[in-house]
Design an enzyme around this catalytic site. Structure first.
Site, PDB file in Angstrom:
ATOM      1  N   ASP A  58     -28.293  -4.218  43.377  1.00 21.12           N
ATOM      2  CA  ASP A  58     -27.370  -5.524  43.359  1.00 21.12           C
ATOM      3  C   ASP A  58     -26.085  -4.989  43.012  1.00 21.12           C
ATOM      4  O   ASP A  58     -25.261  -5.834  43.550  1.00 21.12           O
ATOM      5  CB  ASP A  58     -28.205  -6.853  42.560  1.00 21.12           C
ATOM      6  CG  ASP A  58     -28.232  -6.329  41.206  1.00 21.12           C
ATOM      7  OD1 ASP A  58     -28.425  -4.881  40.898  1.00 21.12           O
ATOM      8  OD2 ASP A  58     -28.011  -6.891  40.354  1.00 21.12           O
ATOM      9  N   THR A 116     -34.890 -12.202  36.711  1.00 18.42           N
ATOM     10  CA  THR A 116     -35.291 -13.558  36.462  1.00 18.42           C
ATOM     11  C   THR A 116     -35.644 -14.657  37.763  1.00 18.42           C
ATOM     12  O   THR A 116     -36.545 -15.103  37.872  1.00 18.42           O
ATOM     13  CB  THR A 116     -34.499 -14.303  35.625  1.00 18.42           C
ATOM     14  OG1 THR A 116     -34.131 -13.415  34.316  1.00 18.42           O
ATOM     15  CG2 THR A 116     -34.973 -15.687  35.122  1.00 18.42           C
ATOM     16  N   HIS A 117     -34.713 -14.441  38.835  1.00 13.37           N
ATOM     17  CA  HIS A 117     -34.727 -15.181  39.992  1.00 13.37           C
ATOM     18  C   HIS A 117     -34.347 -14.431  41.157  1.00 13.37           C
ATOM     19  O   HIS A 117     -33.810 -13.232  41.162  1.00 13.37           O
ATOM     20  CB  HIS A 117     -33.687 -16.323  39.795  1.00 13.37           C
ATOM     21  CG  HIS A 117     -33.738 -17.364  38.876  1.00 13.37           C
ATOM     22  ND1 HIS A 117     -32.866 -17.430  37.703  1.00 13.37           N
ATOM     23  CD2 HIS A 117     -34.545 -18.321  38.722  1.00 13.37           C
ATOM     24  CE1 HIS A 117     -33.452 -18.428  36.900  1.00 13.37           C
ATOM     25  NE2 HIS A 117     -34.309 -18.952  37.347  1.00 13.37           N
ATOM     26  N   THR A 118     -34.911 -14.961  42.291  1.00 18.91           N
ATOM     27  CA  THR A 118     -34.862 -14.485  43.648  1.00 18.91           C
ATOM     28  C   THR A 118     -34.315 -15.400  44.465  1.00 18.91           C
ATOM     29  O   THR A 118     -34.355 -16.516  44.398  1.00 18.91           O
ATOM     30  CB  THR A 118     -36.069 -13.811  44.165  1.00 18.91           C
ATOM     31  OG1 THR A 118     -36.881 -12.681  43.404  1.00 18.91           O
ATOM     32  CG2 THR A 118     -36.132 -13.605  45.603  1.00 18.91           C
ATOM     33  N   ASP A 142     -20.986 -10.625  37.133  1.00 21.67           N
ATOM     34  CA  ASP A 142     -22.471 -11.062  37.767  1.00 21.67           C
ATOM     35  C   ASP A 142     -23.215 -11.864  36.567  1.00 21.67           C
ATOM     36  O   ASP A 142     -23.474 -10.925  35.843  1.00 21.67           O
ATOM     37  CB  ASP A 142     -23.248 -10.186  38.471  1.00 21.67           C
ATOM     38  CG  ASP A 142     -24.363 -10.801  39.150  1.00 21.67           C
ATOM     39  OD1 ASP A 142     -24.610 -11.869  38.963  1.00 21.67           O
ATOM     40  OD2 ASP A 142     -24.759 -10.155  40.284  1.00 21.67           O
ATOM     41  N   GLY A 171     -33.744 -10.514  41.616  1.00 17.91           N
ATOM     42  CA  GLY A 171     -33.219 -10.211  40.221  1.00 17.91           C
ATOM     43  C   GLY A 171     -34.246 -10.176  39.356  1.00 17.91           C
ATOM     44  O   GLY A 171     -35.647 -10.501  39.508  1.00 17.91           O
ATOM     45  N   GLY A 186     -27.902  -0.179  39.804  1.00 13.90           N
ATOM     46  CA  GLY A 186     -28.943  -1.134  40.328  1.00 13.90           C
ATOM     47  C   GLY A 186     -28.405  -1.556  41.964  1.00 13.90           C
ATOM     48  O   GLY A 186     -27.121  -1.594  41.995  1.00 13.90           O
ATOM     49  N   THR A 197     -29.585 -12.071  34.464  1.00 17.96           N
ATOM     50  CA  THR A 197     -30.532 -12.014  33.356  1.00 17.96           C
ATOM     51  C   THR A 197     -29.459 -11.035  32.317  1.00 17.96           C
ATOM     52  O   THR A 197     -29.466 -11.333  31.109  1.00 17.96           O
ATOM     53  CB  THR A 197     -31.463 -11.098  33.774  1.00 17.96           C
ATOM     54  OG1 THR A 197     -32.433 -11.765  34.491  1.00 17.96           O
ATOM     55  CG2 THR A 197     -32.633 -10.719  32.481  1.00 17.96           C
ATOM     56  N   ASP A 199     -32.418 -11.079  47.530  1.00 21.16           N
ATOM     57  CA  ASP A 199     -31.778 -10.486  46.434  1.00 21.16           C
ATOM     58  C   ASP A 199     -32.763 -11.087  45.358  1.00 21.16           C
ATOM     59  O   ASP A 199     -32.987 -11.812  44.704  1.00 21.16           O
ATOM     60  CB  ASP A 199     -30.347 -11.143  46.069  1.00 21.16           C
ATOM     61  CG  ASP A 199     -30.031 -10.567  44.876  1.00 21.16           C
ATOM     62  OD1 ASP A 199     -30.318  -9.442  44.164  1.00 21.16           O
ATOM     63  OD2 ASP A 199     -29.020 -11.447  44.022  1.00 21.16           O
TER      64      ASP A 199
END
Length: 265
Positions: free
Chosen positions: A114, A10-12, A134, A8, A112, A137, A6
């Site tokens: 996600d 900022t983060h994966t 959720d 994102g 999106g 970011t 997944d």
């Protein structure tokens, strides 16, 4: 085993499933500059630490499911699956992929990946009507009808964005640690900022969800509210409307979409 990714802003977040059970997970920074080869090395390093996987890249991986909100990273991951996992079935969530969730939006392609995947998992785990909050970011609120349809949502600035904005635009303010203050009434600037973030976002969640629930169902109490995302623990104890916390909601949704497109095809 199934590798879920997944991506994102900022983060994966990566998860490894053995059947329906997530047995390992990792969180890394999202870097749009990473090439397919760099991503492959990173994956090999992470999965090489797991005792059930082999030393070679791809050993023990039977399938891959990916969703990404960053197009450049999705492009490179597509190349990773082609070059390094060529014999492994892969599902990249994009238009045309079967999710089982109708998208009732003016332009479904704008939503999106996600957010759709979260809706898939929410319907499977809790049924509808439901609202997924959720904390990433952006803080997103996604509504699922009683019939399992994605009907729309809300997008608000995320917690980290708000903290950074305060530090940049406030002449006497600075970046702070995201932590709970001792009390709502801060005794110093740091605690005052922490209180504003924690209780401010909790109030935002309660207010937005209550309004959404009244539009979504004739009885708002029938709506299940699910929190997910890396920053969800910051407000879990303060937002009164949250019924469930599922940190791996997106990864579970990716597993379900993979099964609907590969395993049961």
């Amino acid at each position: 085993m199934l590798l879920t990714i997944d991506v994102g802003n900022t983060h994966t977040v990566l998860g490894l499933f053995d059947g329906e059970e997530i047995i390992e997970h990792w969180r890394i920074s999202t870097d749009a500059r990473r090439t397919a080869d760099e991503l492959a090395v990173l994956l090999q390093g992470l999965m090489g630490m797991h005792p059930l996987l082999g030393d070679e890249l791809g050993d023990g991986i039977d399938g891959i499911a990916i969703c990404a909100t960053v197009p450049s990273v999705l492009h490179e991951l597509r190349e990773v699956t082609r070059r390094y996992y060529g014999d492994v079935p892969a599902v990249l969530v994009e238009p045309g992929v079967k999710t089982g969730v109708p998208i009732l939006m003016d332009n479904p392609k704008e939503v999106g990946a996600d957010r759709i995947i979260n809706a898939v998992a929410a319907v499977e785990l809790y049924g509808g009507p439901a609202i997924v909050v959720d904390f990433g970011t952006a803080t997103t609120f996604d509504a699922v009808s009683a019939r399992g349809e994605y009907v729309g949502g809300v997008i608000a600035p995320g917690i980290e964005i708000s903290v950074e904005a305060l530090g940049v635009r406030g002449a006497q303010l600075r970046k702070i640690e995201l932590a709970r203050p001792r009390s709502v009434i801060g005794k110093n600037t740091v605690e005052a900022m922490q209180a504003g973030i924690v209780y401010g976002f909790a109030g935002q969640v309660d207010g937005v969800v209550n309004r959404m629930a009244r539009e979504l169902a004739s009885d708002p109490d029938d709506v299940t509210v699910i929190a997910t995302g890396g920053l969800a623990p910051m407000v879990l104890g303060e937002a009164s409307v949250i019924d469930e916390h599922e940190p791996w909601l997106t990864l579970i949704g990716l597993r379900l979409v993979y099964e609907r497109n590969v395993s049961r095809s």
